[in-house]
Design a protein around this motif. Structure first.
Motif, PDB file in Angstrom:
ATOM      1  N   SER A 179       1.927   1.569   9.146  1.00  0.00           N
ATOM      2  CA  SER A 179       2.070   3.016   9.057  1.00  0.00           C
ATOM      3  C   SER A 179       2.102   3.618  10.451  1.00  0.00           C
ATOM      4  O   SER A 179       1.533   3.071  11.400  1.00  0.00           O
ATOM      5  N   ALA A 180       2.738   4.787  10.565  1.00  0.00           N
ATOM      6  CA  ALA A 180       2.821   5.481  11.847  1.00  0.00           C
ATOM      7  C   ALA A 180       1.735   6.538  11.988  1.00  0.00           C
ATOM      8  O   ALA A 180       1.819   7.386  12.872  1.00  0.00           O
ATOM      9  N   SER A 181       0.711   6.502  11.127  1.00  0.00           N
ATOM     10  CA  SER A 181      -0.317   7.538  11.177  1.00  0.00           C
ATOM     11  C   SER A 181      -1.637   6.990  10.662  1.00  0.00           C
ATOM     12  O   SER A 181      -1.709   5.891  10.112  1.00  0.00           O
ATOM     13  N   THR A 219      13.505   7.137   9.951  1.00  0.00           N
ATOM     14  CA  THR A 219      12.534   7.450  10.994  1.00  0.00           C
ATOM     15  C   THR A 219      12.924   6.762  12.298  1.00  0.00           C
ATOM     16  O   THR A 219      12.685   7.287  13.386  1.00  0.00           O
ATOM     17  N   ASP A 242       7.602   1.810   9.815  1.00  0.00           N
ATOM     18  CA  ASP A 242       8.049   2.681  10.903  1.00  0.00           C
ATOM     19  C   ASP A 242       7.755   2.134  12.299  1.00  0.00           C
ATOM     20  O   ASP A 242       8.582   2.299  13.203  1.00  0.00           O
ATOM     21  N   PRO A 243       6.582   1.507  12.550  1.00  0.00           N
ATOM     22  CA  PRO A 243       6.320   1.020  13.906  1.00  0.00           C
ATOM     23  C   PRO A 243       7.336  -0.007  14.415  1.00  0.00           C
ATOM     24  O   PRO A 243       7.529  -0.132  15.626  1.00  0.00           O
ATOM     25  N   SER A 247       3.901  10.258  17.182  1.00  0.00           N
ATOM     26  CA  SER A 247       4.347   8.913  17.539  1.00  0.00           C
ATOM     27  C   SER A 247       5.229   9.023  18.777  1.00  0.00           C
ATOM     28  O   SER A 247       6.244   9.730  18.764  1.00  0.00           O
ATOM     29  N   LEU A 287       9.908   2.017  16.099  1.00  0.00           N
ATOM     30  CA  LEU A 287       9.426   2.496  17.391  1.00  0.00           C
ATOM     31  C   LEU A 287       9.490   1.392  18.441  1.00  0.00           C
ATOM     32  O   LEU A 287       9.780   1.649  19.619  1.00  0.00           O
TER      33      LEU A 287
END
Length: 462
Positions: A103-105, A373, A307-308, A345, A311
């Motif tokens: 998760s990004a959070s 994303t 999502d990571p 992020s 990134l």
């Protein structure tokens, strides 16, 4: 579809003190998440999880603790499906940060005096009870009622009268499906294993290339579409990495082609960390290409994931640090405009091999979830990355996965990803800079890929 799941069904927590594992009395008690509808009752070595709304309470389960010390954490735990979550060392005695890998959070959890009163009598497995859990969860967490111009209260009342003590499972499934089908939201699903039924669909108008359903598309249709690009433009065979989800080749001597089919399933054994290690190794290899002078990134078929990972790829392209997006979740069961504190992020330039030169990205309706994303994470890159194709699918949130008392599962989006300017793309999706048809029937039949043709035209001008 996206593999991301925000629902925490089972959990157990232990703390690390003095470098050795130990149970932490400070974690004992009841904890409630801000947003997400999660409540955790922790006592010694056991945690009981509950999925809670203002009117319903459904037991989530229990799990066993992983006592291996990890720096930066006061608690580490794994669910039965072996996904890893942990409580960060940050926070106070009564306010903690809960993180799910992939998760990004973070999820903020706060200590409360006792279980909510609604959990004194958990919601019963009756047609009415199952309907209430479904209806109330959607009411308290769905992000797009205004976007979809839907009065959910009217939808609920129009269907509540159809549910009686004699409603069969098949009839109940049909009622619930009818309530959410008009949203055309790819991150909405309903699954009933006992009657072999599942509902989930793409946004209307975006499913033209997925003929015969997703299973048939993945087994044959997808390869046929990708083959058009391979035959028309690729001058070298594609090298495949990360369980074939990352592919790289050359369009010409200086132009690389990076195809990303998903942000998940990068390894056959191991979890998120193993997948990230495989991705980083693949990127080291790809970006060690000394002939690379321009890059085409293709996510026109990408069903999402973590999502990571996106990134991590963006960091290999970055020339400076910038904000990719800020993620928030619905935080109030009534006020749809109240959100959790934002989790930013950042994209930070990687010291490992990368590419900072001219780049374009191919996008389309099958650029879904983490594919979107990732696209959003590229928007702040300098020099800019030109997007080519059609609007993406328009679903960004992790899927808030929930259960009904009868064991069925359902899910919905409860989060938004905001640009530095506060813009969101839920619904319409991220638009291209240069509009080009994506896998149009006539182009596929003629063996043409106008997206790659446009990419080469734009790169020649950069």
């Amino acid at each position: 579809m996206s593999t991301r799941t925000a629902g925490l069904s089972v959990l157990l927590v232990a703390a690390v003190a003095g470098g050795a594992p130990a149970q932490s009395p400070s974690m004992d008690g009841v904890w409630r998440s801000q947003g997400y509808g999660n409540v955790f009752e922790i006592h010694g070595p056991t945690l009981n999880a509950f999925e809670v709304t203002n009117t319903t309470c459904v037991a989530g389960g229990t799990a066993a603790v992983d006592l291996t010390p990890v720096p930066g954490r006061i608690a580490t735990f794994r669910t039965p499906d072996r996904s890893e979550m942990f409580v960060r060392a940050d926070g106070s005695a009564d306010h903690k940060l809960l993180h799910s890998e992939g998760s990004a959070s973070d999820e903020r959890i706060d200590r409360i005096p006792r279980l909510p009163a609604v959990c004194d009598h958990p919601t019963q497995n009756t047609p009415a009870g199952n309907f209430e859990v479904f209806a109330q969860t959607w009411a308290e967490h769905y992000i797009s009622f205004d976007l979809k111009k839907t009065d959910w209260g009217k939808v609920v009342e129009a269907n509540r009268s159809k549910v009686t003590a004699n409603t069969t499972p098949t009839e109940l499934f049909g009622i619930l499906e009818t309530m959410i089908a008009p949203f055309g939201d790819t991150h909405a699903f309903l699954a009933a294993a006992d009657i072999d039924r599942r509902f989930q669909r793409l946004k209307p108008g975006t499913d033209r290339v997925v003929k015969g359903g997703f299973q048939a598309f993945r087994s044959s249709g997808m390869a046929a579409l990708l083959g058009v690009t391979d035959r028309a433009y690729l001058k070298t065979p594609l090298r495949k990495f990360c369980n074939d989800q990352i592919q790289y080749g050359h369009i010409d001597d200086a132009t690389g082609y990076l195809r990303i089919l998903s942000f998940s399933n990068y390894v056959t054994e191991g979890g998120f960390a193993a997948g990230l290690a495989a991705l980083e190794a693949a990127l080291d290899d790809i970006f060690s290409d000394r002939a690379l002078g321009a890059l085409v990134i293709d996510v026109r078929i990408n069903f999402g994931g973590d999502d990571p990972y996106g990134l991590a790829i963006a960091s290999r392209l970055a020339t400076r640090e910038y904000l990719a997006y800020t993620k928030v979740a619905r935080a109030d069961p009534i006020d749809r405009n109240t959100w959790t504190p934002g989790d930013p992020s950042l994209v930070r330039p990687s010291a490992r091999p990368g590419f900072r030169g001219p780049t374009v990205e191919l996008i389309g309706p099958l650029t879904i979830s983490a594919g979107e994303t990732f696209t959003q994470a590229l928007m702040g890159r300098t020099p800019p990355i030109t997007r080519i194709g059609e609007n993406t699918q328009g679903v960004f949130s992790d899927v808030l996965s929930r259960r009904l008392p009868n064991g069925w599962r359902f899910g919905l989006p409860n989060e938004v990803f905001r640009t530095p300017q506060g813009t969101t793309f839920d619904g319409p999706g991220i638009p291209p800079d240069a509009a080009v048809p994506v896998f149009a029937d006539e182009d596929v039949a003629a063996g043409k890929d106008p997206g790659v043709a446009k990419a080469l035209e734009i790169l020649r001008k950069k």
